[in-house]
Write an enzyme that holds these catalytic residues in place. Structure first.
Site, PDB file in Angstrom:
ATOM      1  N   SER A  22       0.842  -1.203   0.000  1.00 51.21           N
ATOM      2  CA  SER A  22       0.000   0.000   0.000  1.00 51.21           C
ATOM      3  C   SER A  22       0.880   1.257   0.000  1.00 51.21           C
ATOM      4  O   SER A  22       1.765   1.390  -0.848  1.00 51.21           O
ATOM      5  CB  SER A  22      -0.940  -0.067   1.214  1.00 51.21           C
ATOM      6  OG  SER A  22      -1.943   0.896   1.137  1.00 51.21           O
TER       7      SER A  22
ATOM      8  N   ARG B 153     -11.639   6.333  10.314  1.00 49.77           N
ATOM      9  CA  ARG B 153     -11.122   4.967  10.385  1.00 49.77           C
ATOM     10  C   ARG B 153     -12.157   3.941   9.910  1.00 49.77           C
ATOM     11  O   ARG B 153     -11.826   2.984   9.215  1.00 49.77           O
ATOM     12  CB  ARG B 153     -10.694   4.653  11.815  1.00 49.77           C
ATOM     13  CG  ARG B 153     -10.187   3.236  12.029  1.00 49.77           C
ATOM     14  CD  ARG B 153      -8.981   2.915  11.174  1.00 49.77           C
ATOM     15  NE  ARG B 153      -8.408   1.626  11.532  1.00 49.77           N
ATOM     16  CZ  ARG B 153      -7.347   1.100  10.925  1.00 49.77           C
ATOM     17  NH1 ARG B 153      -6.753   1.738   9.944  1.00 49.77           N
ATOM     18  NH2 ARG B 153      -6.881  -0.065  11.296  1.00 49.77           N
TER      19      ARG B 153
ATOM     20  N   ASP C 261      -9.201  -5.812  -4.539  1.00 50.56           N
ATOM     21  CA  ASP C 261      -8.789  -4.602  -3.814  1.00 50.56           C
ATOM     22  C   ASP C 261      -9.709  -3.445  -4.211  1.00 50.56           C
ATOM     23  O   ASP C 261      -9.815  -3.095  -5.376  1.00 50.56           O
ATOM     24  CB  ASP C 261      -7.329  -4.290  -4.163  1.00 50.56           C
ATOM     25  CG  ASP C 261      -6.684  -3.256  -3.237  1.00 50.56           C
ATOM     26  OD1 ASP C 261      -7.381  -2.332  -2.796  1.00 50.56           O
ATOM     27  OD2 ASP C 261      -5.479  -3.388  -2.989  1.00 50.56           O
TER      28      ASP C 261
ATOM     29  N   HIS D 241      -7.890  -5.287  -0.123  1.00 54.39           N
ATOM     30  CA  HIS D 241      -6.635  -4.560   0.069  1.00 54.39           C
ATOM     31  C   HIS D 241      -5.842  -5.080   1.266  1.00 54.39           C
ATOM     32  O   HIS D 241      -4.616  -5.186   1.219  1.00 54.39           O
ATOM     33  CB  HIS D 241      -6.943  -3.072   0.245  1.00 54.39           C
ATOM     34  CG  HIS D 241      -5.722  -2.223   0.345  1.00 54.39           C
ATOM     35  ND1 HIS D 241      -4.816  -2.113  -0.692  1.00 54.39           N
ATOM     36  CD2 HIS D 241      -5.219  -1.462   1.359  1.00 54.39           C
ATOM     37  CE1 HIS D 241      -3.827  -1.307  -0.322  1.00 54.39           C
ATOM     38  NE2 HIS D 241      -4.054  -0.905   0.912  1.00 54.39           N
ATOM     39  N   ASP D 242      -6.522  -5.404   2.344  1.00 58.43           N
ATOM     40  CA  ASP D 242      -5.851  -5.863   3.567  1.00 58.43           C
ATOM     41  C   ASP D 242      -5.153  -7.209   3.421  1.00 58.43           C
ATOM     42  O   ASP D 242      -4.449  -7.633   4.348  1.00 58.43           O
ATOM     43  CB  ASP D 242      -6.853  -5.948   4.725  1.00 58.43           C
ATOM     44  CG  ASP D 242      -6.811  -4.712   5.620  1.00 58.43           C
ATOM     45  OD1 ASP D 242      -5.987  -3.814   5.351  1.00 58.43           O
ATOM     46  OD2 ASP D 242      -7.586  -4.657   6.587  1.00 58.43           O
TER      47      ASP D 242
END
Lengths: 363, 363
Positions: free
Chosen positions: A148, A217, A309, A342-343
């Protein structure tokens, strides 16, 4: 005298300030870093790990209750093999994990920077990392690896210091942040800035903008995951103790928890600055154009894309792949599906293990 | 004496209150509606249009400067042909476009509902629409059509009143909202609720929670569009007059503008309630299970999916398609790509025109 595994700190740019790309300067920059494994006699086994947006200098903890953000990827015999390589990881400039950032004391005024913290971009962060390596007397990097935001840093290393870096391993990031991703960052920033506790960034003697940061967040989390993963984990299950307009579904309760948990470990100003550095990342800064920049890369470059993603979308990864190939980069590209989206680069060791290993070891 | 094209209003449930599915009741419900075209002598050409989350009772304006939300889809000879059909569209229960909602005066207390507005779901909204049709002496619907939240209403019509509806045209919505989509709604709700001007929903004599509502709208917009469309429209272009942590890129300026514009036309409490009605939509409410509910449908059912839809993802549309087929529904399914993503049903007339026409006219 060094305390085992406590984050190390050094103050750099004490004699000459760092001139920032967007203007301004910073002097006496404190850098938090950690190292793992042993640098060999020839100094040919150093690998720089670049952390993602909210990461820190400690991806791994040895013999500790604590768990680093790459805890499962590092260790003897693992993809990031601490018995073979010497790893260095430092908190980025502008962060809030020990390296100078908006919450630090400005040595010129003896007051916290707050709203006065200058605008920093990835190219500045790289310079601080280079100064750290000089301080550690590391003359060459066997590799730079990051996911990332960290992948962007790894890319810039190979552009700005082409003879210094043998290999780049870039996980789940493209060469530029997309319009939509900038949009998500904008919403996150607005949530923080609109919080009445933000006070223009000068909140350090008051209650910080916690609600805005928690909202940011929660939104971030949604872009890091996928509907498939959230559906598997929570589906449409309703909380037992629910509130109609608050936490009603379990997925809401999960997001609220993630938002609250983040407040314990992150500073709102750092978040704003790092989000903007993500938006602004452009390999071409300081060069005539993107081709000029990318054609400087001499490193063997591994790029890993996750098809699901939602932050760095596949179309952007494909565009990056194409640009790297067109500019003669020795590119090794992999893509795969993960429910984590993405994680995945923080979670899916089984998939990443052979790709990272290949990126570090294969010719 | 009726003013041409001004929204029409009627007060329903004056004798007997509407008993709400989740508890509580509402009486003297004002309903804003509009009609287009002429009901034929046999009363066989009535089509109910159900609006999406932030829509209203006026999809179309004749001979007016104003533009309705389906302005390009309606008119003589168009997909929604006002020379052939009699269209009815009403603002949903809980809305803020003329139908009773949180900003309305509670006739029992003579004070604005605010935080006291009861929780309403799609099944309640359908009942109000049915009462409106009864009032208009419409004994049967040739079709019900809607996109997104409106598609859910259309579906529920065919379940709750299977003999009343010949055709359903559902654009860009699934049978249930996904975990991720609930998550986005949660973030939007939290932005509103966290705004200090929210005052628990009782802000009508004060400044409303405008910043929270604008943030919610900006996030909504991102889920309604796609990265491809935003990249085409804005890319990474930077504003001339920019602010580093504010509107710096053009895409940010666009989102901020959309956020501000929304404040002129929407009430925060309505937004909260309608978002939750979207989350809670479940065709099976009032029935033993989803199969029992769906097998009640007698209408010819057209479902149109946009492959790039980020709010109602293709996997969910496929699941809905499968469930409808399994339960014997006469399903006509179409899917296509549009750079507009979810918003395609409001924008992409060229694609939708033949699908809507087929849904209304083919056997």
């Amino acid at each position: 005298m060094e305390e085992k595994m406590a984050v190390k700190k050094v103050t750099l740019f004490t004699e000459k300030p760092l001139e920032l790309i967007l203007g301004g300067q910073l002097s006496s920059i404190e850098v938090a870093y950690q190292t793992y494994g042993k640098l060999n006699a020839e100094k040919t086994n150093a690998i720089l790990i670049c952390h993602a947006l909210t990461g820190d200098a400690e991806p791994y903890f040895i013999a500790s209750e604590q768990s680093g953000w790459w805890q499962n990827f590092m260790g003897t015999g693992l993809a990031l093999d601490t018995s073979r390589y010497f790893f260095i990881c430092s908190n980025v400039l502008g962060g809030c994990k020990g390296t100078t950032g908006p919450a630090s004391i400005n040595p010129n005024t003896s007051r916290v920077y707050g709203s006065q913290f200058p605008n920093v971009i990835i190219q500045d962060m790289i310079k601080v990392q280079k100064a750290l390596l000089d301080y550690l007397q590391i003359p060459h990097l066997y590799a730079v690896i990051g996911g990332s935001f960290g992948g962007m840093q790894a890319t810039q290393w190979a552009i700005d210091y082409p003879d210094f870096v043998n290999r780049v391993v870039n996980l789940c990031s493209s060469l530029q942040f997309s319009a939509e991703a900038i949009g998500f960052n904008h919403v996150m920033r607005q949530a923080i800035i609109s919080d009445p506790n933000f006070h223009g960034g000068d909140y350090y003697d008051k209650t910080p903008p916690l609600q805005g940061l928690a909202i940011a967040r929660m939104l971030g989390m949604l872009t890091y995951r996928t509907d498939k993963q959230l559906t598997k984990a929570f589906g449409r299950a309703i909380k037992t103790d629910n509130h109609f307009l608050g936490d009603y579904f379990q997925v809401e309760s999960y997001l609220s928890y993630q938002g609250r948990k983040f407040l314990e470990r992150f500073d709102a100003n750092s978040y704003l600055h790092l989000l903007r550095a993500l938006d602004l990342y452009d390999p071409a800064i300081n060069y005539a154009n993107i081709d000029t920049a990318l054609s400087r890369i001499k490193a063997r470059y591994t790029l890993v894309a996750v098809t699901s993603d939602q932050l760095f979308k596949l179309a952007d990864l494909h565009k990056s792949k194409q640009l790297l190939i067109e500019n003669g980069v020795d590119l090794h590209y992999h893509e795969f599906h993960s429910d984590y989206g993405h994680d995945a680069f923080l979670v899916d060791y089984d998939f990443f293990e052979p790709r990272i290993r290949a990126g570090l070891e294969e010719d």
